[in-house]
Design an enzyme around this catalytic site. Structure first.
Site, PDB file in Angstrom:
ATOM      1  N   ASP A 317     -13.383  67.713 -48.085  1.00 61.46           N
ATOM      2  CA  ASP A 317     -13.461  67.011 -46.417  1.00 61.46           C
ATOM      3  C   ASP A 317     -13.297  67.844 -44.823  1.00 61.46           C
ATOM      4  OD1 ASP A 317     -14.587  64.777 -45.062  1.00 61.46           O
ATOM      5  OD2 ASP A 317     -12.788  63.786 -45.240  1.00 61.46           O
ATOM      6  N   ARG A 321     -15.002  66.385 -37.545  1.00 64.64           N
ATOM      7  CA  ARG A 321     -13.925  65.885 -37.246  1.00 64.64           C
ATOM      8  C   ARG A 321     -12.666  65.611 -37.504  1.00 64.64           C
ATOM      9  NH1 ARG A 321     -17.359  64.118 -40.847  1.00 64.64           N
ATOM     10  NH2 ARG A 321     -16.580  64.125 -42.586  1.00 64.64           N
ATOM     11  N   ASN A 322     -12.490  66.803 -39.002  1.00 64.29           N
ATOM     12  CA  ASN A 322     -11.290  67.067 -39.225  1.00 64.29           C
ATOM     13  C   ASN A 322     -10.638  68.504 -38.787  1.00 64.29           C
ATOM     14  OD1 ASN A 322     -11.036  64.987 -40.765  1.00 64.29           O
ATOM     15  ND2 ASN A 322     -12.013  65.080 -42.252  1.00 64.29           N
ATOM     16  N   ASP A 335      -5.612  67.040 -42.293  1.00 60.63           N
ATOM     17  CA  ASP A 335      -6.680  65.742 -43.167  1.00 60.63           C
ATOM     18  C   ASP A 335      -6.446  66.951 -44.448  1.00 60.63           C
ATOM     19  OD1 ASP A 335      -7.661  63.514 -43.027  1.00 60.63           O
ATOM     20  OD2 ASP A 335      -8.586  64.114 -40.876  1.00 60.63           O
TER      21      ASP A 335
END
Ligand code: ADP
Ligand code: MG
Length: 451
Positions: A317, A321-322, A335
């Site tokens: 992932d 955003r992570n 994350d």
């Protein structure tokens, strides 16, 4: 002569080992380093006396520490659950178990009572089903014996029938099973549990999939506290994320400080003052973020990914955003909710389509090479100051375009070397993509020459 195992000898801690205090140690001489229960100490040196080490606390003070007051922090590992078959119907479980020998068993997710499980056991040519009730974060069949997780419950009934028709004798293994579990006790025995009273919780700073994220302090250190909202449902996923983090230590990975186990579970990590990278890029934009910042971020991220690659861990992932940014502008990967060891397949799920490699979307084949594809998208995000990838292409058409060979153009002002890396990361054949090690070398060079 073969060496005998020396069971009474305490293990020797190496330089850099993190240990955690089990008791308060006031110290008795000025050479000693006093500490409190729960303090983290890093080993600097051993001494002639196996029971004493030179250590350093989190404020950087050094001194002598007694080994008997301390415990090594251990990685929390997942227990395999080959007998867990997920959500299968009662009839299907009977089909699988019959007609077979007594004590053959499997565990499945209850179709009728979501959140509960069922233990199905073969006995006298019949299949008995026992409902496993999930209550107050514990599991029970008879409301007398309670267990932390399915693995412990199964272990108990493997030793003793304890009211069931038979002892559990043989698991019916699910083919290609990848289910696993982790328990709160594993965190306790690993030295990862921290006390609620050492933790101050301040304002809300983010919202995660499992619950809210707060700013706080833990013994005067800035921390982020991720609180699990719905312990009953997401407990395992949350604890798995934490367990992955216990085995990882790198300057560009968000560091787990500990977990708090109480009415709720809280995951405590180092505080990253500038929040997530995508919001940082969007809010600061071209006027604040320099070429140097961009290469620093991407090099930081690649460095962490090279570490994960070396540990055979697939993140699955990776996206801006992570990534979190701290007050020193260091970028760190976070994350690990979806992270898995090895070349991974099975266990379907929802994936961020625009970041996920075609073979991962199509065949669930997640590898360090599919992470490399995502890294290419992340590079594009960084150099476009946080734009959403594949602008103007509807989400439902992205896969089709990509499979037909469409690739994004270089963002405005993106250095050619960076765009070359993107294009290599987006090779349709995973084998043709570079390793993080190879990319890191290029980025290190670019970083050194970018002012
Ligand atoms: P989830 O993975 O469940 O979506 P995240 O871990 O991404 O949750 O957290 C959600 C948001 O909370 C992040 O995007 C970030 O803004 C903020 N956040 C999370 N962890 C930290 C941290 N260690 N320091 C600062 N902010 C954080
Ligand atoms: Mg997130």
């Amino acid at each position: 002569m073969p060496m005998e195992p020396r069971t009474n000898q305490p293990e020797v801690w190496k330089k850099g080992q993190q240990v955690v205090a089990n008791y308060n140690f006031p110290g008795s001489s000025k050479e000693d380093l006093p500490f409190k229960k729960g303090d983290l100490i890093t080993i600097i040196n051993n001494t002639k006396d196996v029971n004493w080490y030179k250590g350093k606390n989190e404020s950087g003070q050094e001194g002598m520490v007694p080994a008997t007051y301390l415990q090594k922090r251990k990685e929390v590992q997942l227990h395999a659950m080959p007998w867990f078959h997920g959500k299968i119907k009662r009839e299907d479980s009977e089909e699988l178990l019959r007609p077979r020998e007594d004590g053959l068993f499997l565990v499945r997710e209850s179709v009728n009572y979501p959140g509960d499980f069922t233990l199905s056991v073969c006995h006298k040519q019949k299949v008995e089903h026992y409902r496993i009730i999930y209550k107050h974060n514990k599991m029970t069949i008879d409301e007398e014996s309670y267990f932390e997780n399915l693995a412990q419950l199964v272990e108990h009934y493997t030793k003793d029938a304890d009211g069931l028709c038979t002892r559990l004798l043989q698991p019916l293994q699910k083919k290609g099973s990848s289910f696993s579990a982790v328990s709160v006790q594993d965190f306790e025995s690993g030295g990862w549990v921290i006390s609620q009273k050492d933790l101050q919780v301040y304002e809300l700073i983010g919202k995660g999939e499992f619950g809210d994220v707060y700013k706080g302090t833990y013994r005067n250190q800035g921390v982020a506290i991720k609180e699990l909202k719905d312990k009953e449902r997401a407990g395992q996923a949350f604890l798995k994320e934490a367990s992955v983090m216990t085995s990882m230590r790198h300057p560009n990975l968000v560091q787990l400080i500990g977990v708090v186990i109480g009415d709720t579970i809280q995951l405590v990590t180092e505080f990253m003052g500038k929040g997530n990278l995508v919001e940082y890029l969007r809010s600061r934009g071209r006027s604040v973020i320099t070429k140097k910042d961009q290469i620093d971020f991407t090099d930081d991220i690649c460095s962490a990914m090279q570490y994960l690659e070396s540990k055979d861990l697939v993140h699955r992932d990776l996206a801006a955003r992570n990534i979190l940014v701290n007050d020193n502008n260091t970028a760190k990967v976070s994350d690990f909710g979806l992270a898995k060891y090895g070349d991974y397949s099975a266990e379907g799920g929802k994936f961020p389509i625009k970041w996920t490699a075609p073979e991962a979307l199509r065949d669930n084949k997640f590898t360090n090479k599919s992470d490399m594809w995502s890294f290419g998208i992340l590079l594009w995000e960084v150099y476009s100051f946080g734009r959403v990838p594949y602008p103007r292409i509807p989400l439902s058409d992205v896969v089709m375009h990509v499979e037909r060979g469409y690739r994004m153009e270089a963002p405005d002002g993106c250095p050619q070397e960076i765009y070359n890396i993107m294009m290599q990361a987006w090779e349709i054949d995973p084998k043709q993509r570079p390793t993080f090690k190879q990319v890191l070398e290029k980025l290190n060079n670019l970083r050194a020459t970018t002012v």
